[in-house]
Design a protein around this motif. Structure first.
Motif, PDB file in Angstrom:
ATOM      1  N   LEU A  60      11.910   2.630  -4.559  1.00  0.00           N
ATOM      2  CA  LEU A  60      10.597   3.495  -4.285  1.00  0.00           C
ATOM      3  C   LEU A  60       9.432   3.018  -5.439  1.00  0.00           C
ATOM      4  CD1 LEU A  60      12.500   7.155  -4.691  1.00  0.00           C
ATOM      5  CD2 LEU A  60      11.846   5.689  -2.473  1.00  0.00           C
ATOM      6  N   GLU A  61       9.478   1.972  -5.533  1.00  0.00           N
ATOM      7  CA  GLU A  61       8.457   1.287  -6.473  1.00  0.00           C
ATOM      8  C   GLU A  61       6.962   1.325  -5.901  1.00  0.00           C
ATOM      9  OE1 GLU A  61       7.353  -3.073  -8.629  1.00  0.00           O
ATOM     10  OE2 GLU A  61       8.694  -3.027  -6.945  1.00  0.00           O
ATOM     11  N   LYS A  62       6.762   1.386  -4.831  1.00  0.00           N
ATOM     12  CA  LYS A  62       5.381   1.252  -4.315  1.00  0.00           C
ATOM     13  C   LYS A  62       5.101   2.782  -3.658  1.00  0.00           C
ATOM     14  CE  LYS A  62       4.872  -3.576  -3.759  1.00  0.00           C
ATOM     15  NZ  LYS A  62       4.256  -4.670  -3.001  1.00  0.00           N
ATOM     16  N   LYS A  63       6.064   3.701  -3.803  1.00  0.00           N
ATOM     17  CA  LYS A  63       5.692   4.997  -3.108  1.00  0.00           C
ATOM     18  C   LYS A  63       5.300   6.132  -4.303  1.00  0.00           C
ATOM     19  CE  LYS A  63       7.984   3.120   0.345  1.00  0.00           C
ATOM     20  NZ  LYS A  63       8.244   2.011  -0.204  1.00  0.00           N
ATOM     21  N   MET A  89       0.817  -1.253   0.041  1.00  0.00           N
ATOM     22  CA  MET A  89      -0.014   0.031  -0.016  1.00  0.00           C
ATOM     23  C   MET A  89       0.852   1.254   0.089  1.00  0.00           C
ATOM     24  SD  MET A  89      -3.019   1.162   2.700  1.00  0.00           S
ATOM     25  CE  MET A  89      -3.829  -0.238   2.363  1.00  0.00           C
ATOM     26  N   LYS A  90       0.511   2.305  -0.743  1.00  0.00           N
ATOM     27  CA  LYS A  90       1.405   3.424  -0.950  1.00  0.00           C
ATOM     28  C   LYS A  90       0.915   4.444   0.145  1.00  0.00           C
ATOM     29  CE  LYS A  90       1.390   3.865  -6.024  1.00  0.00           C
ATOM     30  NZ  LYS A  90       1.263   4.573  -7.074  1.00  0.00           N
ATOM     31  N   ASP A  91       2.034   5.074   0.684  1.00  0.00           N
ATOM     32  CA  ASP A  91       1.916   5.935   1.955  1.00  0.00           C
ATOM     33  C   ASP A  91       1.467   7.306   1.192  1.00  0.00           C
ATOM     34  OD1 ASP A  91       2.928   4.750   4.357  1.00  0.00           O
ATOM     35  OD2 ASP A  91       4.554   4.191   2.849  1.00  0.00           O
ATOM     36  N   ARG A  92       0.253   7.567   0.902  1.00  0.00           N
ATOM     37  CA  ARG A  92      -0.451   8.614  -0.031  1.00  0.00           C
ATOM     38  C   ARG A  92       0.002  10.077   0.710  1.00  0.00           C
ATOM     39  NH1 ARG A  92      -2.948   6.989  -4.028  1.00  0.00           N
ATOM     40  NH2 ARG A  92      -3.786   4.760  -4.049  1.00  0.00           N
TER      41      ARG A  92
END
Length: 271
Positions: A27-30, A1-4
């Motif tokens: 940083l793939e999921k950021k 899950m991204k840190d939105r």
């Protein structure tokens, strides 16, 4: 899950594709914003401001500027994100520095330990987390520097507005351009520190680096230094110009000349 609420912003210029790929894999999921200055060079501060404006128009609370030559690990990055979530609004990063008290040149910390909070006077732009409240209060980077000293400038403005500057250790962080204390510092006078006053060659952009550091140091001094430092540095300009002429360092001479002429931004093409 991204840190939105956390955005990573990478300003690039003719990037090393392999190094950038490795950074993006971490940083793939950021949430990530890339601003490429290759075709339209806005300078580091200008490019960073574009990225932060993009992030600030969304749900971003923290905006993390990351140099294209920085290496990170997934574990270290996740720990850094946790630190941000637990921190009050301010400026946070793994490379912190102070200022030489006499000339107000920047001195980057060289030790593995933390710089004491009361000694941190700027956070290096190599990796610099800026809270949305700091962005709104300061308006971001001062673009006329184009490159060098913009991180110290923003840090000083944030600090003067009451925001804390926080130095943290990030496991696995490395910065390819990082050098020992005072080797990353522009010291324009040979009388200040033996062995560091003459022109230095650092990479292919060494001559333009000498220009920006010589010019922007004086801009920074005039913007923030105490009156006695401003007077000292202004009246030392003829001495510095003489020494640069002796060392045939025409780019640094040009930087000082452009400062006196009020020229800012990108260095123009020499005639």
């Amino acid at each position: 899950m991204k840190d939105r609420n956390i955005y990573f912003i990478i300003v690039t210029f003719k990037p090393d594709k392999d190094a950038l790929r490795r950074l993006l894999e971490v940083l793939e999921k950021k949430q990530t914003v890339i601003v490429d200055n290759t075709d339209n060079n806005l300078g580091y501060g200008g490019g960073a401001n574009v990225g932060m404006k993009t992030a600030s128009d969304t749900e971003a609370r923290w905006m993390v500027l990351v140099n294209q030559d920085v290496a990170l690990t997934k574990e270290g990055t996740m720990k850094f994100i946790k630190i941000l979530k637990d921190s009050e609004p301010g400026v946070i990063g793994p490379e912190a520095g102070t200022l030489d008290h006499r000339h107000w040149t920047t001195v980057l910390n060289s030790k593995s330990g933390l710089v004491r909070d009361d000694r941190v006077l700027y956070i290096s732009g190599s990796m610099m987390a800026i809270h949305i409240d700091v962005w709104k209060a300061t308006g971001g980077f001062f673009v006329p520097y184009f490159m060098y000293y913009e991180d110290a400038d923003l840090s000083m403005r944030a600090k003067n507005l009451g925001f804390p500057l926080k130095h943290v250790i990030i496991e696995g962080f490395s910065h390819r351009s990082k050098r020992r204390v005072k080797e990353d510092t522009w010291i324009p006078d040979p009388s200040f520190a033996k062995g560091y006053g003459r022109a230095r060659r650092v990479g292919d952009d060494s001559q333009t680096k000498e220009y920006y550091l010589a010019r922007n140091h004086l801009m920074f001094v005039m913007n923030f230094a105490p009156l006695q430092v401003k007077m000292l540095e202004f009246f030392r300009i003829p001495i510095r110009m003489y020494r640069y002429a002796r060392d045939k360092n025409r780019y640094a001479m040009r930087g000082i000349a452009d400062f006196l002429l009020g020229k800012t931004g990108e260095m123009g093409v020499a005639e």
